[in-house]
Structures are given as C-alpha cells and as structure tokens.
Write an enzyme that holds these catalytic residues in place. Structure first.
Site, PDB file in Angstrom:
ATOM      1  N   TYR A 237       0.384   0.141  10.728  1.00 21.45           N
ATOM      2  CA  TYR A 237      -0.011  -0.272   9.378  1.00 21.45           C
ATOM      3  C   TYR A 237       1.114   0.009   8.387  1.00 21.45           C
ATOM      4  O   TYR A 237       1.456  -0.840   7.561  1.00 21.45           O
ATOM      5  CB  TYR A 237      -1.270   0.480   8.960  1.00 21.45           C
ATOM      6  CG  TYR A 237      -1.756   0.150   7.570  1.00 21.45           C
ATOM      7  CD1 TYR A 237      -2.268  -1.111   7.263  1.00 21.45           C
ATOM      8  CD2 TYR A 237      -1.721   1.106   6.548  1.00 21.45           C
ATOM      9  CE1 TYR A 237      -2.724  -1.414   5.988  1.00 21.45           C
ATOM     10  CE2 TYR A 237      -2.173   0.816   5.278  1.00 21.45           C
ATOM     11  CZ  TYR A 237      -2.669  -0.448   4.996  1.00 21.45           C
ATOM     12  OH  TYR A 237      -3.114  -0.748   3.720  1.00 21.45           O
TER      13      TYR A 237
ATOM     14  N   SER B  90       0.855  -1.188   0.000  1.00 20.43           N
ATOM     15  CA  SER B  90       0.000   0.000   0.000  1.00 20.43           C
ATOM     16  C   SER B  90       0.887   1.233   0.000  1.00 20.43           C
ATOM     17  O   SER B  90       2.036   1.196   0.451  1.00 20.43           O
ATOM     18  CB  SER B  90      -0.874   0.003   1.254  1.00 20.43           C
ATOM     19  OG  SER B  90      -1.462   1.272   1.476  1.00 20.43           O
TER      20      SER B  90
END
Length: 316
Positions: free
Chosen positions: A187, A161
């Site tokens: 994350y 990502s």
C-alpha cells in the site's frame, strides 16, 4: 514539488468539501471522479456537482454508481451526473473508458483505491494495490491527456495517503516477486507512486496548462478499510499520532475537502506538483511524525523513472 513559500489557505482539517468550494461556479465544466460510489468519492462528486459541474462517476459497481448519482441529484438539483464503468485493475476497461471520451475534460480526480489487501495479482501478474492505486490511474490520466489539454486549464488530483511514508517505490521488486509480501508496504509504495505521479505530471504537462497535485485526505472511516480487522484499524489510527493516541476521524465531507480544494478552488490556480494535507501544502516529513511528505516521494529522478516504468507497463 518543494517551494520557498508553502501554499496556505483559510481552510484546515475540520473544513468540509462544501466549505472549500463555496462560491465557486463550475457550470460548463466537466469532471471525472474515480471511485465515486463510496467514501470520500461520493462527497467529492457531490461538491463538484453542487457547484454546477457535469460529473462522471467512474466506478466498478455501476448499480451503486446509479444510486449515488440519484442521491447527488436529489441533494444538489444537478442532474448532469453520468455513471460509467471503470475497473482500474483492468487495462481494457480503462481503454474503453478513454476511447469513449469526447470533448475537453476540466477535472480528473484519481480517487479510487484499495488498502492493505491480501496478496492478489492482476491477470498480468501485477501486485493489485500498485496496479489499482497507481497503474490504473496512470493509464486513465495519460489516456485522457488530450481531453485535459483541450480544456486549457485542467486539473488532475491524485489522492495519496500518509501511508506513503511506509515505503518508497521499490523499483527492483514492485510486484513482490522476490521479497515477502507485506500488505502495508505494498500500500505504501502505491501511495508514494501517487505523489511521484504528481511530480512528473506537473513537469511534463505544464506546457498543456494542466496542473497535477497530490494529497492526503486524512483518516476517515470508509470501506477502504474493508480488509482490516477492528484491531488493525485501531492500530493504524494510532500510528498516525506521535503520542500513540488515535486521532479523531474525519467525516467523509471533511475527508473530501482537500480533494475538492485542489480540483476547483481558485486559491490553487496555477499551483502544480505539490502535496497537500488538511487543505494546505504539507512540509517535509520529520522523524517520528506521520505528517508531511517523504523526501523519496518528491524525488524528481524517482518520479521520472516511475513514469517511464509505468508507460512500459500499460502499453506492453
């Protein structure tokens, strides 16, 4: 990870999974897609099945997996869909999955993930996002290495990502034992780990004919954002743009396109250890931009260190 000539394709941000795999014949090939019962995982599995592959939906919720398999069979005519339980935060679950595998494996799409969740730990005390997004997939891929090598030209796809830009892997405190927990930093380092896995995997497994690449799928509205409020989702979307305007979300079919391209397109034959976004190899991230790959995510020393740390963790 870097190359003098970036890989480009005729496809882009608006391309769909069906478009990038059009004309590809995967009959006789076997694929595993993690997190295949939701979001872009469904469309990744659907595209591979539509090309003729036998697809294993590796999922936590097997009931949802069965519903997905039925839907994919109905839309593609391919009934070679297998639903298998897999919890990436649970090493025994991963071991059961890999121990039960028989025969070659042509495609492994490490797609499942969690994002910006509240502080949570596995029974071993590992921070949950790093455990799920990276360590679980690392254990799965290394556990299936023999099957991938047996395929002779297997592909491993690591879904990362642009969130990786938020943080390198903080080796001194991966599990947030010393620093205050931040869901986005957690994350971010897990998504950096997904890219570093491709860097080192390409180096270690090239002799086995296995290619390993990472990608950013784009902004898609899926249940990946289930831990976020509407305001947080909007703020995260705006952070993807240099002008503060929230970019247009991709459909799940568009979001799956880069994964499917890396998994099956002949345009990527022999390509390994690289990071893609919008169906093309990404350049280095530039200050103020949310595009491209961070230098720390393609650092070969960090990649080698992460592999060693990960091996110790999943085998201890």
């Amino acid at each position: 990870m870097t190359a003098t000539t970036p890989i480009t394709t005729p496809f882009g941000a608006d391309s769909t999974a069906a478009e990038v795999i059009a004309g590809v014949d995967l009959h006789g090939r076997r694929a595993v897609v993690t997190g295949a019962a939701s979001g872009i995982g469904i469309e990744t599995a659907r595209a591979l099945a539509d090309a003729g592959a036998e697809v294993v939906l590796a999922v936590r919720d097997t009931a949802a997996g069965r519903r997905t398999a039925e839907d994919i069979t109905a839309t593609t005519g391919n009934d070679r869909l297998v639903v298998a339980p897999l919890d990436l935060a649970d090493l025994p679950s991963i071991s059961s999955f890999t121990a039960a595998w028989e025969g070659p494996l042509d495609i492994l799409v490490n797609n499942a993930g969690v994002m910006a969740m509240p502080e949570t730990r596995t029974p071993r005390g590992w921070e949950m996002q790093f455990a799920t997004n990276h360590l679980g997939h690392f254990a799965l891929a290394t556990g299936l290495h023999g099957a991938l090598a047996d395929a002779r030209d297997a592909r491993v796809v690591s879904v990362s990502s642009s969130g990786h830009l938020r943080s390198p892997v903080v080796f001194e405190d991966i599990d947030f034992r010393e620093r205050r927990y931040d869901p986005w930093l957690a994350y971010g380092q897990s998504k950096t780990a997904n890219v570093l896995f491709a860097v080192e995997g390409a180096k270690r497994w090239g002799k086995d004919g296995i290619t390993v690449n990472a990608l950013m799928p784009g902004g898609i509205s899926t249940n990946l954002g289930r831990y976020l409020s509407d305001e947080e989702i909007e703020r995260a979307r705006r952070s993807q743009s240099s002008d503060g305007e929230a970019p247009t979300l991709k459909t799940p079919e568009q979001g799956a396109a880069t994964s499917v391209l890396l998994a099956a397109s002949p345009l990527l034959d022999g390509v390994t250890g690289r990071y893609f976004e919008d169906c093309n190899e990404a350049g280095l991230n530039q200050p103020g931009s949310r595009r491209g790959v961070a230098p720390f995510a393609i650092d070969p020393e960090a990649a080698a260190r992460l592999w060693e740390v990960s091996e110790r963790r999943v085998t201890e």
